[in-house]
Design an enzyme around this catalytic site. Structure first.
Site, PDB file in Angstrom:
ATOM      1  CD  GLN A  73     -19.136 -20.778 -28.376  1.00  0.00           C
ATOM      2  OE1 GLN A  73     -19.293 -21.242 -27.259  1.00  0.00           O
ATOM      3  NE2 GLN A  73     -19.057 -19.473 -28.584  1.00  0.00           N
TER       4      GLN A  73
ATOM      5  CD  GLU B  57     -21.283 -15.597 -18.659  1.00  0.00           C
ATOM      6  OE1 GLU B  57     -20.266 -14.923 -18.855  1.00  0.00           O
ATOM      7  OE2 GLU B  57     -22.405 -15.262 -19.111  1.00  0.00           O
TER       8      GLU B  57
ATOM      9  CG  HIS C  61     -31.032 -11.438 -25.574  1.00  0.00           C
ATOM     10  ND1 HIS C  61     -30.541 -10.162 -25.434  1.00  0.00           N
ATOM     11  CD2 HIS C  61     -32.268 -11.426 -25.025  1.00  0.00           C
ATOM     12  CE1 HIS C  61     -31.461  -9.407 -24.827  1.00  0.00           C
ATOM     13  NE2 HIS C  61     -32.500 -10.153 -24.572  1.00  0.00           N
TER      14      HIS C  61
ATOM     15  CG  HIS D 167     -25.329 -18.417 -23.591  1.00  0.00           C
ATOM     16  ND1 HIS D 167     -25.053 -19.012 -24.782  1.00  0.00           N
ATOM     17  CD2 HIS D 167     -24.233 -17.705 -23.271  1.00  0.00           C
ATOM     18  CE1 HIS D 167     -23.824 -18.672 -25.163  1.00  0.00           C
ATOM     19  NE2 HIS D 167     -23.314 -17.894 -24.266  1.00  0.00           N
TER      20      HIS D 167
ATOM     21  CG  HIS E 263     -22.292  -9.951 -22.804  1.00  0.00           C
ATOM     22  ND1 HIS E 263     -23.151 -10.778 -22.123  1.00  0.00           N
ATOM     23  CD2 HIS E 263     -21.255 -10.728 -23.198  1.00  0.00           C
ATOM     24  CE1 HIS E 263     -22.668 -11.999 -22.111  1.00  0.00           C
ATOM     25  NE2 HIS E 263     -21.512 -12.003 -22.745  1.00  0.00           N
TER      26      HIS E 263
ATOM     27  N   GLY F 155     -19.967 -13.220 -10.452  1.00  0.00           N
ATOM     28  CA  GLY F 155     -21.328 -12.968 -10.881  1.00  0.00           C
ATOM     29  C   GLY F 155     -21.370 -12.534 -12.319  1.00  0.00           C
TER      30      GLY F 155
END
Lengths: 82, 230, 719
Positions: free
Chosen positions: C311, C89, C93, C91, C45, C529
């Site tokens: 976050q 982007e 999983h 998300h 990742h 990307g």
């Protein structure tokens, strides 16, 4: 002295409660026969310092009136769970 | 002086409100929620957004921000006070307007343009309209469901300013997007100087954005502020 | 061997070879915290280790590119000092494990990528892929993901202008949740992530650091899923849009006042990633004091604090004399801030806890020395069987019956069940809202406009990764062109299965070739990307699903850009571009009517595409309605115009086959003009009017009845 209170806030009966109505329908759909009504509320746990339990309860009561509950649409109950 | 647009942490429509008022030739200033002096304001706008994250209840914490004592003072002395969306919720929490706002009937956020019908011209939001006028205004809210427990409290009937309706002007459950009591989209205090409106008039001020029907509402508000001696 | 018996590095998802590389690099065995840092920073990742050798094929050297791939977002020049920042982007999983929070934090993360560059985020798009909606779990995922995007995006105050959605069985146990964001700034606001200045201070802004999401990047995004992995919930972060909103405003104020040297958001691998990247990108080092980090819970180990993916946090590099100002601005916006590090002349990132050195690694090594794999790839054998057969299409098609079935498909029916949950009118920029081919935003105070379209086509990409991927580029270009915007820059999100499977790797190589070729044909730079591998559950790989986000730009913007609802009675209907040439492979007809997926989709000629796109951009200034013909073919394109405008139509001399053909590079134009001034092939096929969808000899349908089916396709499944 530390006291712990649990405040339960519920929608006043007779008012529109979309969460409750939706959950009630879903429970009936899932086969739970006999569900009359579901109402949503929230539980707020408060730890506070006060000399006596009575004084603490008075303070929590004031908190509910001023901020935690909206008397237009909500009722509240206070329980000392220390 | 100018119109005060109040900014709470989490407010997000403050720039849009100021932009729309400027288009109408009016000047507005952003005021941070910790400021506690609005002397000289000719009008107050509480714009949309998610003040204080909408935590606890929408509007509940914002209502105790330092600026609100001043907003209440001005509102109670008749200064034009307009709450849009989240601002409407704050005015209700502050007890400046009757009722409360709860989650939409379908428990989903609603972003679409709705039709509203003018019910009363006796308010700072509708003085330039006529009763029965139909306006296309964008609605953007999760907690837009206006609850008025009048039947329980035996309170006087509210000063309804706008109602949700269909394109022919008819109201009813089918045309009520969020379950609001009596399809109420905007309500005023008894004097008509404090108004809460759930759809966003500031989002309907230019052709390029799809509707200009919000202009007449904001023009009403601006002209009410023009007569205020601050 | 159970997981407890495995050596530490294996438990952290690191191979033995990678572990040996760390030992070589450090000249010793890594400390616990160091191993944690390398395991995440060298995860698929974060490091793109399986894809990096293939990403060089994308061009970004056009003169209007200000910042290409490698920073947090790509940046392009819009003239007169205006810059746009864009980024995409995934998300995937996290959204499967916890759809609401997974999707919500995806929104939060991409917004930080945008305002890290200095730009105010002004719009979001969410391309989504789920399994079929007859499975309640897929409905739960769609509902949760949409509510998560809405809950975060609406509250943080950034409009979501749509995205697209596909449903296919291969996404049942591995939904794809991609998110694209666009930001706008003036040139002087641009900030980069490279730290400089020995003695400068690293200030951590925003949320307190907790135990959430530890190892999220490596564990969730860099490995395949197996049954029972829903239990990976503790790894999912929880987002707080309110904190993010304050952080956006605070950071934009810091830039306005010129108070930061560099800034980086905290995403995967948290503090270890942000400190090593800012220091490493600037060729510097950093000393980090773990004890200075404001934490949410007591007793966290240094490793946990370094790796936490809490976050809504940013790391700003600030000169010592500006620290007080930065702290004051943070206090004004009611966000926490702590001074956690000092820039050194490097090259090491040194981390101290309670005065003890807990990590000392070359800062740049975490990013630059990550392994790179040129994984073997091999053309899959399934292709021969697919290419040897063709979709069965009868000569005579019952148009009404077929169209009814297509309109009831949740990927073709009205998607406003999704988009009406998103605030898409905030900021007063939205000229064309969700429900059209591309979104169009104006830039206030200018005549400029920006259009965006996100596109993916996993079924065609499965049938032919190169052609399928190229076609989504051309489609996205047409989608922005119909608003009057020139294709200007592209970001891609490459969603694939397990790269250790040579057949998946072949799909990846072919698809990236197709994307790179198509972008070059259109002279569109690829400015950023994301690669999402290991989209595989229980051994089943997803369909290869590259998704592109195309930015279009126009200056001036058309005064009245084309819209579907501008179609009126009496206007002529024209078909522009290529003639239909029996392209049914991967079509809605084959999927819905035949229930099959086979054949080989048509290729696209670059010159033809360029010419059509240029003509369409020109026509957008005069023609009231322009609509790209895509899923479901001409029949669906015409029906959509009728549904949105409320006006029926009659077309003649178009056969049933032609109505459902999905040959690319075709556009419907609707106008009062008696002819279209354009050099590309065109023919008049009918007239707007009435209350029927009239297909001449091929049949007709009642407009309002057909509209009801279309409008209810998604809601009836989600009720």
């Amino acid at each position: 002295m530390k006291h712990t209170f649990s405040v339960t806030i519920e929608r006043r009966s007779g008012l529109s409660d979309p969460e409750g109505a939706t959950a009630s329908r879903a429970l009936t759909d899932l086969g739970f026969a006999g569900v009359h009504s579901v109402s949503f509320g929230k539980v707020i746990s408060i730890e506070l310092e006060a000399d006596t339990a009575q004084e603490a309860a008075t303070q929590v009561e004031a908190m509910c009136r001023k901020l935690l509950a909206n008397p237009v649409i909500e009722n509240y109950t206070i329980e000392n769970v220390s | 002086m100018t119109i005060a647009v109040v900014v709470f942490p989490g407010t997000n429509c403050e720039h849009d409100a100021r932009y729309a008022l400027a288009l109408l030739g009016s000047h507005a200033e952003l005021v941070w929620h910790r400021d506690d002096d609005l002397s000289g304001a000719t009008g107050v706008v509480l714009p949309g957004g998610f003040a204080h994250g909408d935590y606890l209840r929408t509007g509940a914490i914002a209502r105790f921000s330092p600026v609100m004592a001043e907003v209440e003072r001005l509102a109670r002395q008749g200064t034009p006070t307009l709450g849009i969306c989240n601002g409407f919720q704050i005015l209700c929490e502050a007890g400046l307007l009757p009722g409360a706002l709860v989650a939409n009937r379908d428990l989903r956020f609603i972003c679409r343009t709705v039709t509203v019908r003018v019910e009363s011209t006796d308010s700072i939001l509708t003085s330039h309209t006529s009763v029965g006028d139909l306006l296309q205004i964008p609605l953007n809210s999760y907690e837009g469901n206006y609850v008025l427990p009048a039947a329980i409290d035996g309170a006087p009937s509210p000063n309804v300013v706008l109602r949700y309706c269909d394109s022919s002007g008819a109201s009813g459950k089918q045309m009520n997007p969020n379950g609001s009591t009596d399809s109420i989209a905007a309500v005023a205090d008894a004097n008509g100087t404090i108004v809460g409106v759930m759809p966003h008039p500031e989002r309907a001020v230019e052709d390029i954005l799809g509707s200009t029907d919000g202009r007449v509402l904001l023009e009403s508000f601006v002209s009410a502020t023009a007569s205020v001696v601050a | 061997m159970t997981i407890q018996d495995k050596p530490d590095h294996q438990r952290l998802g690191m191979t033995d070879d990678e572990y040996d590389a760390v030992i070589d690099l450090l000249g010793r065995t890594p400390r616990t915290a160091e191993l944690a840092m390398y395991s995440v920073m060298w995860s698929e990742h974060c490091s793109y280790k399986s894809s990096r050798v293939h990403l060089g094929k994308f061009r970004s050297d056009q003169p209007w590119v200000v910042v290409g791939p490698g920073e947090n977002a790509g940046v392009v020049d819009l003239g007169d000092g205006w810059l746009a920042a864009l980024r995409i982007e995934s998300h995937n999983h996290p959204s499967f494990v916890e759809p609401h929070e997974g999707a919500a934090t995806g929104v939060g993360g991409i917004l930080r990528d945008i305002f890290t560059m200095g730009a105010r985020p002004i719009a979001l798009w969410d391309p989504l892929r789920f399994g079929p909606l007859d499975d309640p779990h897929n409905r739960y995922l769609l509902d949760g993901v949409v509510s998560g995007i809405a809950g975060y995006g609406n509250a943080v105050g950034v409009p979501t202008l749509g995205g697209e959605v596909e449903f296919a069985d291969r996404f049942s146990r591995n939904p794809l949740v991609n998110v694209m964001a666009l930001g706008l700034m003036k040139r002087e606001q641009l900030v980069l992530s490279a730290a400089s200045g020995v003695g400068n201070i690293a200030v951590l802004l925003g949320n307190a650091t907790g135990r959430d999401g530890i190892g999220g990047a490596s564990i969730l995004a860099s490995a395949s899923f197996e049954a029972g992995d829903e239990e990976k919930r503790p790894n999912v972060q929880v987002g707080d849009p309110f904190e993010e909103k304050k952080l956006i405003e605070a950071c934009l104020e810091l830039y306005d006042r010129g108070l930061v040297v560099a800034i980086q958001d905290l995403g995967a691998a948290g503090i270890s990633c942000a400190t090593s990247e800012t220091a490493g990108n600037g060729g510097m080092g950093m000393d980090v004091d773990i004890d200075a980090v404001h934490v949410r819970e007591p007793g966290m180990t240094p490793g946990e604090i370094l790796m936490s993916e809490s976050q809504e946090r940013m790391l700003a590099i600030v000169t010592p004399e500006h620290v007080e100002d930065v702290l004051a601005i943070a206090a004004r916006w009611e966000i926490d801030a702590s001074q956690i590090g000092t820039i050194t002349d490097g090259p090491d990132l040194r981390v101290f806890a309670e005065g003890r050195l807990v990590a000392e690694v070359p800062a740049a090594s975490l990013a630059d020395d990550a392994p790179r794999y040129d994984r073997p790839y091999e053309r899959p054998c399934y292709l021969n069987a697919l290419w040897d057969s063709e979709p069965a299409i009868p000569d005579e098609i019952d148009v009404a019956k077929t169209l009814n079935l297509l309109l009831d498909d949740p990927a073709i029916g009205d998607r406003s069940w999704i988009s009406s949950q998103y605030d898409h009118t905030l900021f007063l920029n939205t000229v064309i809202e969700p429900g059209h081919d591309g979104s169009l935003l104006r830039i206030k105070g200018t005549h400029k406009g920006m259009a965006v379209s996100t596109d993916g086509d996993s079924l065609r990409t499965y049938l032919d990764p190169r052609r399928g991927a190229a076609r989504i580029v051309f489609e996205s270009a047409l989608n922005v062109a119909v608003t009057g915007a020139q294709p200007y820059a592209l970001v891609d999100n490459l969603n694939f299965g397990n790269p250790e499977n040579p057949e998946v790797m072949w799909q990846f190589v072919e698809a990236t070739d197709g994307l790179a070729w198509a972008c070059e044909e259109l002279n569109v730079p690829v400015v950023g990307g994301n690669v999402s591998f290991y989209n595989q559950t229980d051994g089943v790989d997803i369909y290869p699903a590259p998704v592109v986000g195309m930015l279009g730009f126009c200056d001036p913007m058309p005064d009245r850009p084309p819209r579907l609802d501008r179609a009126e009675q009496g206007m002529g209907i024209w078909l522009i571009g290529q003639e239909a040439s029996d392209d049914f492979s991967g079509s809605a007809y084959d999927r819905i009517i035949n229930g099959t997926l086979r054949g080989r989709p048509l290729d696209v000629d670059g010159a033809t595409a360029r010419e059509l796109i240029a003509s369409v951009v020109e026509m957008a200034f005069d023609v009231p309605v322009l609509h790209d013909v895509s899923v479901g073919g001409l029949a669906v394109a015409l029906a959509e115009i009728a549904f949105v405008s409320g006006t029926g139509f009659r077309v003649d001399d178009v056969s049933g086959r032609e109505l459902f053909d999905e040959t690319p590079l075709r556009v419907v134009a609707i106008t009062h003009e008696r002819d279209l001034e354009t050099s590309v092939p065109r023919r008049r096929i009918g007239t707007m009017g009435g209350d029927q969808l009239g297909f001449g000899a091929a049949g007709s349908m009642d407009l309002s009845a057909a509209r009801r089916i279309w409008a209810d396709a998604l809601p009836r499944r989600m009720r």
